[in-house]
Design a protein around this motif. Structure first.
Motif, mmCIF file in Angstrom:
data_model
loop_
_atom_site.group_PDB
_atom_site.id
_atom_site.type_symbol
_atom_site.label_atom_id
_atom_site.label_comp_id
_atom_site.label_asym_id
_atom_site.label_seq_id
_atom_site.Cartn_x
_atom_site.Cartn_y
_atom_site.Cartn_z
ATOM 1 N N TYR A 194 33.461 28.599 36.880
ATOM 2 C CA TYR A 194 34.909 28.737 37.024
ATOM 3 C C TYR A 194 35.622 28.127 35.829
ATOM 4 O O TYR A 194 36.646 28.635 35.373
ATOM 5 N N ARG A 195 35.066 27.047 35.289
ATOM 6 C CA ARG A 195 35.721 26.380 34.157
ATOM 7 C C ARG A 195 35.605 27.221 32.891
ATOM 8 O O ARG A 195 36.541 27.309 32.099
ATOM 9 N N GLU A 196 34.452 27.843 32.685
ATOM 10 C CA GLU A 196 34.289 28.707 31.514
ATOM 11 C C GLU A 196 35.230 29.906 31.586
ATOM 12 O O GLU A 196 35.834 30.305 30.580
ATOM 13 N N LEU A 197 35.359 30.493 32.774
ATOM 14 C CA LEU A 197 36.252 31.640 32.922
ATOM 15 C C LEU A 197 37.703 31.239 32.699
ATOM 16 O O LEU A 197 38.454 31.932 32.015
ATOM 17 N N ARG A 198 38.101 30.137 33.263
ATOM 18 C CA ARG A 198 39.501 29.717 33.138
ATOM 19 C C ARG A 198 39.834 29.288 31.716
ATOM 20 O O ARG A 198 40.957 29.499 31.239
ATOM 21 N N SER A 199 38.878 28.732 31.001
ATOM 22 C CA SER A 199 39.145 28.254 29.639
ATOM 23 C C SER A 199 39.310 29.393 28.646
ATOM 24 O O SER A 199 39.847 29.200 27.565
ATOM 25 N N GLY A 200 38.815 30.582 29.011
ATOM 26 C CA GLY A 200 38.865 31.693 28.079
ATOM 27 C C GLY A 200 37.781 31.664 27.026
ATOM 28 O O GLY A 200 37.798 32.461 26.079
ATOM 29 N N ARG A 201 36.813 30.770 27.186
ATOM 30 C CA ARG A 201 35.748 30.667 26.180
ATOM 31 C C ARG A 201 34.965 31.969 26.053
ATOM 32 O O ARG A 201 34.417 32.276 24.994
ATOM 33 N N VAL A 202 34.926 32.736 27.135
ATOM 34 C CA VAL A 202 34.184 34.004 27.102
ATOM 35 C C VAL A 202 34.767 34.967 26.064
ATOM 36 O O VAL A 202 34.090 35.912 25.650
ATOM 37 N N LEU A 203 36.004 34.749 25.646
ATOM 38 C CA LEU A 203 36.647 35.637 24.680
ATOM 39 C C LEU A 203 36.457 35.179 23.233
ATOM 40 O O LEU A 203 36.832 35.901 22.311
ATOM 41 N N ARG A 204 35.904 34.009 23.045
ATOM 42 C CA ARG A 204 35.818 33.458 21.699
ATOM 43 C C ARG A 204 34.611 34.014 20.960
ATOM 44 O O ARG A 204 33.477 33.911 21.444
ATOM 45 N N PRO A 205 34.834 34.585 19.792
ATOM 46 C CA PRO A 205 33.708 35.122 19.016
ATOM 47 C C PRO A 205 32.697 34.023 18.685
ATOM 48 O O PRO A 205 33.055 32.895 18.362
ATOM 49 N N GLY A 206 31.447 34.365 18.796
ATOM 50 C CA GLY A 206 30.407 33.431 18.400
ATOM 51 C C GLY A 206 29.990 32.430 19.446
ATOM 52 O O GLY A 206 29.136 31.562 19.167
#
Length: 210
Positions: free
Chosen positions: A29-41
Motif C-alpha cells: 500500500y505504501r509503494e502504491l500511494r508513494s507513486g514509486r511505481v511510476l518512477r523510471p528505473g
C-alpha cells in the motif's frame, strides 16, 4: 456498515497477504500511494507489477469485501486490485465508498478503479462526487483525483462532463483558490490531474497487456 477487522469474518490473513505484502522495501500500500511505481528505473518495478497482477487476478470477491470493510490501507489496496483487474462488479461498492469519503487517502484508489473501468456509469459516479465535494471549499478530500479520472473518461468516451467544473472561475478554480496552500501550485491544475491519472492507467495497461 460498521468497520470490521477481516479477522472477525474469517479473513484475517488478507492484510498480510495483500496489503502488507513486501515486494520491495515497503508494504504494497505504501509503494502504491508513494507513486514509486511510476518512477523510471525503480529496480523492483517488474517484480512488484507481476505480484500485483497475479493478486488482482486471483483474489476472491469475498477477500476484496473483507478488505473494503476495514481501514484506509486495506481499502486503498483493494481498490487498486479491483482497478488493475477491472473487476467492474465492484463499481457500485467503489462508488458508495468514494461518495461516503470515510477515510483519507483511499479515495484516490477508488478514482483509479473508476478510470480503469472506463464507462459512462463511472463518469456519472465521479461527476456526482465532484458535484458534492467541489463546493466544499473547506475540505481537501479526493477532488483532484476525481477530476483527473473524469477528464480521462471524457477523452475516452467523447463526453464533456468535466467542462462545467473546469470553466474559468468555476467550481475547480474556486476550490483551489479557497485553499491557500494549493494556490499557484502547478500540481493542482486540471491538466496535471489528467496527466497523473493517465500515468497510472497507462502503467496498469502496460502491466496487464498479454
Amino acid at each position: 456498515m460498521p468497520f470490521q477487522h477481516p479477522e472477525e469474518i474469517g479473513y484475517g490473513y488478507v492484510i498480510e497477504r495483500y496489503v502488507k505484502r513486501k515486494d520491495s522495501d515497503h508494504p504494497r500500500y505504501r509503494e502504491l500511494r508513494s507513486g514509486r511505481v511510476l518512477r523510471p528505473g525503480w529496480p523492483h518495478a517488474k517484480r512488484f507489477a507481476r505480484h500485483l497482477i497475479d493478486d488482482a487476478a486471483t483474489i476472491s470477491d469475498a477477500e476484496l469485501e473483507a478488505l473494503l470493510g476495514y481501514e484506509w490501507r486495506s481499502r486503498f489496496t483493494a481498490a487498486w486490485l479491483i482497478g488493475v483487474g477491472r473487476r467492474d462488479t465492484f463499481r457500485e461498492r467503489i462508488g458508495d465508498l468514494l461518495l461516503a469519503s470515510e477515510f483519507c487517502f483511499s479515495g484516490s484508489a477508488y478514482c483509479f478503479a473508476l478510470a480503469r473501468f472506463g464507462t459512462h456509469a463511472d463518469a456519472e459516479i465521479l461527476t456526482a462526487y465532484l458535484d458534492h465535494y467541489l463546493p466544499r471549499t473547506d475540505l481537501r478530500y479526493d477532488q483532484p483525483a476525481a477530476l483527473g479520472a473524469l477528464l480521462r473518461l471524457d477523452a475516452h468516451l467523447g463526453t464533456r462532463h468535466a467542462d462545467r467544473f473546469t470553466e474559468p472561475d468555476g467550481l475547480w478554480d474556486r476550490w483551489v483558490q479557497a485553499l491557500a496552500h494549493l494556490q499557484d501550485s502547478p500540481y493542482f491544475t486540471p491538466a496535471e490531474q489528467r496527466r497523473l491519472t493517465d500515468l497510472l492507467c497507462d502503467f496498469a495497461n502496460g502491466w496487464t497487456q498479454p
